[in-house]
Write an enzyme that holds these catalytic residues in place. Structure first.
Site, short mmCIF file in Angstrom:
data_model
loop_
_atom_site.label_atom_id
_atom_site.label_comp_id
_atom_site.label_asym_id
_atom_site.label_seq_id
_atom_site.Cartn_x
_atom_site.Cartn_y
_atom_site.Cartn_z
N GLU A 137 -0.34 3.05 -1.20
CA GLU A 137 -0.10 1.69 -1.67
C GLU A 137 -1.13 1.13 -2.65
O GLU A 137 -1.72 0.09 -2.40
CB GLU A 137 -0.05 0.73 -0.46
C1 TNX Z 1 2.17 0.45 5.59
S1 TNX Z 1 1.61 3.26 6.30
C2 TNX Z 1 0.83 0.75 5.42
C3 TNX Z 1 -0.18 0.00 6.17
C4 TNX Z 1 0.42 -1.13 6.96
C5 TNX Z 1 1.69 -0.64 7.62
C6 TNX Z 1 2.31 -1.64 8.53
C7 TNX Z 1 0.66 3.09 5.18
C8 TNX Z 1 0.16 4.32 4.65
N1 TNX Z 1 0.38 1.85 4.74
O1 TNX Z 1 -1.17 -0.49 5.29
O2 TNX Z 1 -0.49 -1.51 7.93
O3 TNX Z 1 2.61 -0.30 6.61
O4 TNX Z 1 3.41 -1.13 9.20
#
Ligand code: TNX
Length: 512
Positions: free
Chosen positions: A323
């Protein structure tokens, strides 16, 4: 597949055969015989369970538990260093009285309950530990206070070598004592990898010698201003040791090049402005980033990954990679490459979230699949090119998802995840086109934006952790939802006895 009933062992063993209707009745103070010192840990756990006492030799003619360790005494691969360790060097086992061969693999075990006691064979301490976990589920108390075991033969081994649980200790700090509870819960489900998400925008939770400001400035709070905390080197070593004693390897994650506000708050040199960013205690994602062109960035990456690798006996370090919004793909690839190189220079193997599949990867790199909304083409291509896929599909294994709309805890970006959703899926066919041998294993994940206490955490884990554990452990032809929902019903009473909070899913007729 037919609906099968029998002793409630979860995850379901490869083979469980009822040998007679006569249960084995345990006498108080029963001996747990463990000649090999490496079997001591499993023996102590078993002795505590049954009120027995550990001995190095057996008294003649007395019924006892006999724990045999058939692996090489100097096997250093397992535990605690490598959940995916090669098995070529493991010896072939002699066949026991039961005429059943032990299956292949470091974690296999064979357990035979008969009139003269219980024989337990395994190649490694981890295998013996799994046998003890199975015995714990087979034990039944009677009104007279005596424990009994059904006369069974269990021959068992896991399907996948990586059976993990990832815990976000950054959004809300999870104290060592609470992680100890989670580690024991993992062992109860025969999981073998504890992945700690140690850093994020909100906080940096592990003290690293080269960068003392990280925890000094960026660990004091949690989401919403809740209390924070961090792990000292001693705390971390204790966690690693407790996990190792349960056959569990710790994989630390330092999340870069996004999710780094805590680092930018501690070290201003990591921001283009040269000034520390503000503390962030909200739950947005994607806004913070390292900058490849800044001179401080490379040194930071090398320092933190070298430090965390040096503190970690396991063979894997997770570099995050998820992300990052608004970063050019070449800068992203450069930063991921620097982090990965630092991990490899420290002698460890690289794990990263699925986004790293868009960058050039060394063969063997572990790519952790999570976002089911993303185009799977890059992950399939990475797998075909030699990467190994760790499967954490959000709509199945994200145990921070709400059980149903309106559930007070959790998020819902990946949907609502009831018990059956966590159970009813098949790793080999999840990503069409991915070679089956590219699947390294399965990992549940629990993110803690909305989870503040141990009760919150276990309520999200249980019962879904049992479902994910069975997906990871049990062979596909041993898995059946109707059968699972019957067996898992018996675990509720055990969770109650252990005073754990859990979610009584309406999909199961719980025995409480
Ligand atoms: C996605 S899973 C994210 C996290 C959040 C999560 C909440 C991932 C690699 N990144 O930063 O906490 O969703 O469900």
């Amino acid at each position: 597949m037919p609906h099968v009933t029998g002793p409630a062992v979860v995850p379901r063993p490869l083979r469980l055969q009822q040998l007679s209707d006569q249960p084995f009745v345990l006498v108080p103070g029963i001996a747990v015989v463990a000649p090999d010192p490496a079997a001591r840990e499993a023996a102590e756990r078993l002795a505590t369970l049954v009120g027995g006492s550990v001995r190095a030799t057996a008294a003649p003619d007395a019924a006892a538990f006999r724990l045999r360790l058939l692996g090489p005494a100097d096997d250093e691969r397992y535990p605690p260093t490598d959940p995916a360790g090669g098995e070529e060097a493991l010896p072939t086992l002699p066949t026991g009285e039961s005429d059943e061969e032990l299956p292949a693999g470091a974690e296999a075990y064979r357990l035979h309950v008969h009139a003269d006691g219980v024989d337990v064979d395994a190649r490694t301490p981890a295998g013996l530990g799994h046998a003890v976990t199975t015995l714990a589920q087979l034990l039944t108390g009677t009104s007279g206070g005596a424990w009994t075991l059904p006369a069974v033969l269990v021959v068992d081994a896991p399907r996948f070598t990586w059976r993990g649980l990832s815990i976000d200790v950054a959004r809300h700090f999870v104290r060592v004592a609470d992680l100890d509870v989670v580690i024991d819960l993992m062992a109860d489900h025969k999981l073998n990898v504890l992945h700690l998400h140690l850093t994020d925008d909100q906080a940096w939770r592990i003290d690293l010698p080269s960068r003392p400001e990280l925890v000094r400035r960026s660990s004091g709070a949690s989401v919403g201003g809740d209390p924070g905390g961090h792990y000292t080197a001693e705390d971390y070593a204790r966690l690693v040791a407790h996990a190792a004693a349960r056959g569990i390897v710790v994989v630390p994650e330092l999340d870069v090049p996004g999710h780094v506000n805590a680092a930018l708050h501690a070290y201003g040199e990591l921001s283009p402005s040269g000034r520390p960013t503000d503390e962030y205690l909200g739950i947005d994602v994607g806004f913070s980033r390292l900058t490849a062109a800044l001179p401080a960035t490379d040194a930071f990456l090398h320092d933190v990954f070298r430090d965390v690798a040096a503190m970690t006996p396991g063979s894997y370090v997770h570099i995050g990679g998820d992300e990052v919004q608004g970063m050019a793909s070449d800068e992203y690839a450069a930063l991921v490459g620097t982090a990965a190189a630092a991990v490899r220079a420290a002698g460890k193997q690289v794990v990263g979230w699925q986004e790293i599949a868009t960058t050039p990867l060394e063969p063997g790199t572990v790519v952790q699949y999570w976002d089911v909304h993303a185009d799977p083409a890059p992950f399939v291509a990475a797998g075909a090119a030699g990467a190994r896929l760790l499967l954490s599909p959000g709509d199945r294994t994200y145990l921070d998802m709400k059980y149903h709309p309106g559930y007070p805890l959790g998020l819902e970006w990946a949907g609502h995840v009831e018990l059956r959703d966590s159970y009813d899926w098949e790793p080999a066919t999840l990503l069409p086109g991915l070679p089956a041998e590219a699947v390294l294993g399965v990992e549940a994940a629990v993110w803690t934006e909305t989870l503040r206490t141990l009760d919150d955490l276990t309520t999200m884990l249980l019962p879904r952790l049992a479902a994910v554990a069975e997906v990871a452990w049990s062979a596909p032809d041993r898995r059946d939802w109707e059968d699972f929902r019957t067996r898992v019903a018996a675990l509720g009473a055990r969770w109650d006895a252990a005073e754990l909070s859990w979610y009584p899913s309406p999909q199961v007729d719980w025995q409480r």
